[in-house]
Design a protein around this motif. Structure first.
Motif, PDB file in Angstrom:
ATOM      1  N   PHE A 385       3.388  11.415  -0.150  1.00 40.55           N
ATOM      2  CA  PHE A 385       1.977  11.696   0.050  1.00 40.55           C
ATOM      3  C   PHE A 385       1.197  11.154  -1.147  1.00 40.55           C
ATOM      4  CE2 PHE A 385       3.639  15.054   2.847  1.00 40.55           C
ATOM      5  CZ  PHE A 385       2.743  15.001   3.907  1.00 40.55           C
ATOM      6  N   GLN A 386       0.310  10.206  -0.900  1.00 36.83           N
ATOM      7  CA  GLN A 386      -0.649   9.765  -1.901  1.00 36.83           C
ATOM      8  C   GLN A 386      -1.913  10.607  -1.734  1.00 36.83           C
ATOM      9  OE1 GLN A 386       0.243   7.738  -4.235  1.00 36.83           O
ATOM     10  NE2 GLN A 386       2.196   7.137  -3.344  1.00 36.83           N
ATOM     11  N   PRO A 387      -2.818  10.576  -2.715  1.00 30.03           N
ATOM     12  CA  PRO A 387      -3.979  11.471  -2.633  1.00 30.03           C
ATOM     13  C   PRO A 387      -4.763  11.370  -1.336  1.00 30.03           C
ATOM     14  CG  PRO A 387      -3.812  10.573  -4.837  1.00 30.03           C
ATOM     15  CD  PRO A 387      -2.750   9.896  -4.028  1.00 30.03           C
ATOM     16  N   ARG A 388      -5.063  10.153  -0.885  1.00 32.70           N
ATOM     17  CA  ARG A 388      -5.862  10.021   0.350  1.00 32.70           C
ATOM     18  C   ARG A 388      -5.129  10.620   1.539  1.00 32.70           C
ATOM     19  NH1 ARG A 388      -8.856   4.314   1.237  1.00 32.70           N
ATOM     20  NH2 ARG A 388      -9.251   5.367   3.198  1.00 32.70           N
ATOM     21  N   MET A 389      -3.827  10.301   1.656  1.00 32.67           N
ATOM     22  CA  MET A 389      -3.043  10.837   2.764  1.00 32.67           C
ATOM     23  C   MET A 389      -2.982  12.354   2.692  1.00 32.67           C
ATOM     24  SD  MET A 389       1.022  10.474   3.702  1.00 32.67           S
ATOM     25  CE  MET A 389       1.120   8.708   3.519  1.00 32.67           C
ATOM     26  N   GLU A 393      -4.406  14.669   5.715  1.00 32.74           N
ATOM     27  CA  GLU A 393      -3.473  15.479   6.504  1.00 32.74           C
ATOM     28  C   GLU A 393      -3.761  16.974   6.334  1.00 32.74           C
ATOM     29  OE1 GLU A 393      -1.240  14.549   8.658  1.00 32.74           O
ATOM     30  OE2 GLU A 393      -1.330  12.396   8.374  1.00 32.74           O
ATOM     31  N   THR A 394      -4.104  17.392   5.142  1.00 30.25           N
ATOM     32  CA  THR A 394      -4.415  18.803   4.909  1.00 30.25           C
ATOM     33  C   THR A 394      -5.673  19.213   5.653  1.00 30.25           C
ATOM     34  OG1 THR A 394      -3.383  18.663   2.721  1.00 30.25           O
ATOM     35  CG2 THR A 394      -4.782  20.566   3.141  1.00 30.25           C
ATOM     36  N   ALA A 395      -6.676  18.357   5.634  1.00 32.35           N
ATOM     37  CA  ALA A 395      -7.914  18.666   6.354  1.00 32.35           C
ATOM     38  C   ALA A 395      -7.661  18.801   7.853  1.00 32.35           C
ATOM     39  CB  ALA A 395      -8.950  17.579   6.076  1.00 32.35           C
ATOM     40  N   LYS A 396      -6.781  17.980   8.415  1.00 28.18           N
ATOM     41  CA  LYS A 396      -6.444  18.094   9.833  1.00 28.18           C
ATOM     42  C   LYS A 396      -5.822  19.443  10.147  1.00 28.18           C
ATOM     43  CE  LYS A 396      -4.285  14.633  11.756  1.00 28.18           C
ATOM     44  NZ  LYS A 396      -3.316  13.504  11.898  1.00 28.18           N
ATOM     45  N   ALA A 451      -3.935  20.228  -0.925  1.00 22.46           N
ATOM     46  CA  ALA A 451      -3.579  18.809  -0.922  1.00 22.46           C
ATOM     47  C   ALA A 451      -3.008  18.396  -2.268  1.00 22.46           C
ATOM     48  CB  ALA A 451      -4.805  17.962  -0.572  1.00 22.46           C
ATOM     49  N   GLN A 452      -3.589  18.948  -3.330  1.00 17.08           N
ATOM     50  CA  GLN A 452      -3.101  18.651  -4.683  1.00 17.08           C
ATOM     51  C   GLN A 452      -1.604  18.924  -4.803  1.00 17.08           C
ATOM     52  OE1 GLN A 452      -4.991  18.041  -7.977  1.00 17.08           O
ATOM     53  NE2 GLN A 452      -2.889  17.398  -8.253  1.00 17.08           N
TER      54      GLN A 452
END
Length: 996
Positions: A385-389, A393-396, A451-452
């Protein structure tokens, strides 16, 4: 009690902790042993073994293997070397055999394994099959456990407490729930308890397990007894070299010697120079002593599969490789350092990198995998997982819509990597200029906080860009193999794991520019001007050298980036040796040394940092440029051995290197002091070494690529139409087709629009014209492109109706062909609106079940007005991405009139002055200052040329949100000139309105 069933985050989107974190936690809990049993894989084996070494813990190696039909799981723990190989084979069957049945398959691979199962049926079956098996208590004292206990007593086998662990601590359960929701593509609200592990599945102190299994103390004791018995601490294969078979039984060293000398005579003539013989003998002796003869022969056999290759990397320092045709640059002529590639003290396996044309590479790999079937596979990538991913994904999972997510994720920098993320993701994102207009209301703070925590966690496995491993014994004796989605076999280790396992990787990579050079030369041959490559030395051609020195290298491999073109202009040199220096020195952390290099290049006095370095760095004006300069300097100044110096070089290029680098820094300083070097000098040298942080290049690599660069530059200089046609046809260059079309036009090449009777799939050049290829028309499918070419063989298309009847394209494809102008030659007096009407009539007739016009005349075509020029150009631009007969900036001439706009070609005349200019954005690169502030280097163009601009942090913060490639911008700023190259430091930006 020692827990025997522990999952790391390599149990993908299920486990939460890295092997290193688990090892640290185990040591804190005073465990002496630690097991790693990820699900159906050994992805994390080498990080786990490293973590155990660092924490002083004895590793227990194993895996949970699942049954695909029943989803039941067993724990397989390795007892010895045979058990390790059998576990690899078992996992490979689980991953690759669609008919895999765990119950019947396991006995065939059970030697050397201890198997723990909670399935009574399997327990009895495997015990009968002489499998070393034990009953596993995964969940403590319950009814199922009582059944197992009774069965184990009846069979006379132990029952073992084996609680499954997926978490490092209780708090990680929230991360586990997030990962499970991502894996199931669902939201938190829809996630059930059955979708997650129990919230007590964390690595607990022994006392917790003793309490959990207190009713059955014999199960606790059995776990400890088993842990003590499992003495296997990891595989030790040594170097795993590819096999070489000779039909006459001759040793590989003899064949290599004969092949190397035969190749040398082709390269240098029958009477070999003494320097060549001495170098060959030196290399052959080291290669034979280190056991690499077969490796060279295998690579030579692979490169013979393609007529155009580029051997690169440190292997290009080998004269043997050059004589075998693996590389194309003479290491003697260019003073390439063989010890960077091979030295007797080197512990890790070196690798040879070979580039093939990008569209030929897959066929080469397929041939290799077929030739060495069962003994070969590609290396994998562990994609984290990179930051954007992570944010997306967390927001979804929180149930946000695509639009809500896109407002944030689309503005996050595409280059944002996990090493760039800070501990406070929310604060970092709020400080990004691109996101300053967004308010992060609930639930965004919680989303970003979660996400962090998953940044850096493995998400899935992919195929390495070209790494292939070939083994003497079946490859799944060494490592489990699985199939990538496209059917390619891959080992379960990424490149560092493969290296740790002693596997010698051969990188077979795709290079787009080799395809460009191939196609340009083929185009020349079609035009009746064949190029004799046997005596082609483009680096010695004066016009080509002049183009390179002037930075006129857009489209030329490795030297077309704005930074590289600017460096070439500043240096004003276009010879091969300087190009090799420039392509190596232009690394992220070397800006101050680049400036000093240029100063010295232009005649400023200088002296070596120390007399011991005088001969080491003389060709680079006393500045460390290449990776091997680090090694050579460490040997000369601090008395390092070649092996120690090479290890320092490797550490400098790696992430997470701080602890080991401190040790090497201390040794470097001590060694230099022993040789009488003053502290001030040692610090200056070390600071220059530190500029190799992240990535850098060795001289053999840069020399190999410089050869390809010069081939491209030669073709561009002498045959611009054929070359630029090949650049656009091969797609995927540094710039868009729009930029390459503009460059061709600036070189005096006329762009002929697409034409259904003249265009081929690819672009073609001849003399001073280029014909647009069908591939450049958006949404025109490959199958339709091929059908256009096939149907045309029976005769040219007479008109639109004839084309539609013969090719029968989709309506959208046909409309795009019309807007692109592909029928203009057939219908010179008709508007495109009239052609679209004709298409609509044809489409309606085609879709009708009966003949719509049977017995009746066709509908009368209305009188359509002529297309307005701007509307026609706008639609052409929409489907092609460029205009054939003009640069889009000329459409804004009236708007820009009387605004004092300076053209790109005149920028250098205004050095030191404030000016206004206008252009379209074609590329950009965001970097960070020493203080971590973002700034950007952007390239704009107008109809006369390119403009390199700098947006310092304040300007970047103000204007980054409005910059895009859809419209021109007026730029206000100061023209700066350094070493004869002009750039614009931008202070203000305003967007021009789009043309109507």
């Amino acid at each position: 009690m020692i827990p025997l069933c522990i999952h790391s985050h390599f149990s993908l989107v299920e486990g939460t902790a890295s092997p290193k974190q688990l090892c640290q936690k185990a040591r804190a809990l005073e465990y002496r042993h630690l097991a790693l049993t990820d699900t159906d894989n050994l992805y994390g084996l080498w990080p786990f073994l490293k973590g155990c070494r660092e924490e002083g813990i004895t590793p227990i190696i194993g895996a949970v293997v699942t049954d695909p039909k029943s989803n039941r799981r067993v724990v397989c723990l390795v007892e010895n070397d045979s058990g390790y190989s059998n576990l690899c084979r078992l996992i490979t069957r689980r991953r690759c055999d669609k008919s895999f049945d765990l119950k019947t398959a396991l006995p065939c691979f059970s030697t050397g394994l201890t198997v723990l199962t909670s399935t009574p049926e399997w327990l009895a079956f495997w015990h009968e099959a002489d499998v070393t098996v034990a009953a596993a208590l995964f969940h403590g004292s319950d009814a199922a456990g009582l059944t197992l206990r009774n069965l184990s007593r009846r069979l006379g086998i132990p029952i073992v407490a084996a609680p499954e662990t997926f978490l490092c601590n209780p708090e990680a359960f929230a991360i586990h729930r997030l990962l499970r929701a991502i894996a199931k593509n669902t939201s938190f609200s829809r996630l059930s308890a059955a979708d997650t592990v129990p919230n007590n599945a964390f690595l607990a102190p022994p006392s917790v397990y003793m309490q959990r299994f207190h009713l059955w103390p014999e199960a606790l004791a059995a776990a400890d007894t088993l842990a003590e018995r499992l003495s296997f601490t990891g595989p030790n294969f040594g170097l795993v070299l590819p096999p070489w078979f000779d039909s006459k039984g001759r040793p590989a060293a003899l064949i290599l010697r004969e092949s190397a000398y035969a190749g040398a005579r082709k390269r240098y003539g029958e009477d070999l120079p003494e320097t060549v013989v001495e170098r060959l003998e030196h290399e052959l002796s080291i290669i034979e002593r280190m056991g690499f003869s077969a490796y060279f022969l295998v690579v030579q056999d692979i490169v013979k599969k393609s007529p155009r290759i580029c051997g690169r990397g440190s292997g290009a320092a080998s004269l043997v490789a050059y004589c075998l045709g693996i590389t194309n640059v003479c290491p003697i002529k260019h003073n390439l350092y063989f010890e960077r590639f091979l030295n007797p003290g080197r512990k890790d396996p070196p690798d040879i990198d070979v580039d093939f044309a990008w569209d030929e590479r897959d066929a080469v790999i397929e041939t290799v995998l077929k030739q060495y079937a069962g003994h070969s596979a590609m290396v994998c990538n562990h994609v984290a997982f990179q930051p954007r991913m992570a944010v997306r994904e967390t927001a979804k999972v929180f149930g946000l819509t695509e639009a809500e997510i896109g407002r944030v994720s689309k503005r996050l920098p595409w280059f944002w990597r996990m090493e760039d993320a800070t501990e406070n993701l929310l604060a970092q994102i709020r400080n990004m200029p691109e996101l300053r207009s967004i308010e992060f209301q609930d639930p965004w703070p919680e989303i970003l906080g979660l996400a962090q925590k998953i940044i850096g966690t493995p998400r899935y496995i992919s195929v390495h860009s070209g790494g292939v491993v070939i083994t003497p014994h079946p490859i799944d004796n060494y490592v489990p193999v699985e199939l990538a989605p496209k059917g390619v076999p891959i080992i379960q280790w990424e490149k560092d794991g493969a290296e740790a396992g002693g596997m010698v990787k051969i990188d077979l990579l795709g290079n787009r520019s080799l395809g460009v050079i191939r196609d340009a030369i083929a185009n020349l041959s079609e035009n009746g001007a064949p190029l004799d490559e046997a005596c082609w030395n483009p680096e010695d051609d004066p016009p080509t050298q002049k183009s390179v020195a002037e930075g006129k290298t857009m489209g030329c491999f490795y030297i077309e980036s704005p930074a590289m073109r600017l460096l070439q202009k500043k240096a004003g040199t276009g010879d091969f040796d300087h190009l090799v220096i420039h392509s190596s020195i232009i690394r992220p952390a070397a800006n101050e040394f680049i400036r000093e290099y240029l100063r010295r290049l232009h005649g400023a006095p200088w002296k070596p940092l120390h007399p011991l370095l005088e001969d080491v760095l003389d060709e680079t004006f006393g500045i460390l440029v290449y990776q091997e300069d680090v090694s050579k300097t460490a040997v000369a100044l601090a008395g390092f051995s070649h092996a120690e110096a090479d290890e320092l070089r490797k550490i400098l290029s790696k992430k997470n290197r701080a602890r080991r680098l401190r040790d090497y820094q201390a040794r470097f300083f001590e060694g230099a002091f022993r040789q009488g070097v003053l502290k001030e000098c040692v610090e200056a040298v070390w600071n220059m070494m530190a500029s190799f942080d992240g990535y850098s290049f060795c001289k053999p690599h840069s020399a190999s690529y410089a050869r390809v660069s010069f081939q491209a530059a030669y073709l561009k200089t002498h045959f611009p139409a054929e070359f630029m046609a090949a650049v656009i046809s091969n797609q995927g260059g540094f710039y868009s087709p729009f930029a390459y079309v503009s460059e061709a036009r600036r070189m005096g090449v006329a762009i002929l629009g697409p034409d259904v009777n003249q265009s081929e799939i690819h672009w073609k050049g001849k003399e001073k014209t280029m014909r647009v290829g069908l591939l450049s028309i958006s949404d025109l499918g490959r199958a339709t492109q091929e059908k256009i070419m096939e149907k045309r063989k029976s005769g040219p298309y007479r008109n639109l109706a004839d084309f539609l009847d013969r090719v029968r394209p989709d309506a959208s494809e046909a409309s795009h062909l019309i807007h692109a102008g592909a029928f203009d030659a057939l219908h010179p007096r008709e508007s495109r609106a009239a052609l679209l009407w004709e298409l609509a009539v044809w489409q309606k007739s085609r879709l009708s079940k009966t003949d719509l016009f049977s017995g009746a005349p066709p509908p009368e075509k209305p009188d359509f007005p002529h297309d307005s020029e701007k509307n026609r150009l706008r639609k052409t631009y929409a489907v092609l991405g460029f205009l054939c007969d003009r640069h889009p900036m000329v459409l804004f001439s009236e708007t820009l009139q009387n605004k004092g706009i300076i053209k790109a070609e005149d920028l250098h005349r205004y050095a030191g002055k404030q000016i206004q200019t206008a252009g379209l954005l074609i590329t950009g690169k965001v970097v960070h200052t020493k203080h971590g502030e973002p700034m950007e280097f952007l390239t704009f163009e107008d109809e006369t040329g390119l403009m390199e601009t700098v947006f310092f942090p304040e300007t970047y913060r103000r204007f980054c949100v409005i910059l895009d490639k859809s419209r021109p911008f007026v730029l206000s700023g100061k023209v700066e000139e350094e070493f004869g190259a002009a750039t614009l430091t931008v202070h203000r930006v305003s967007a021009l309105p789009k043309t109507e």
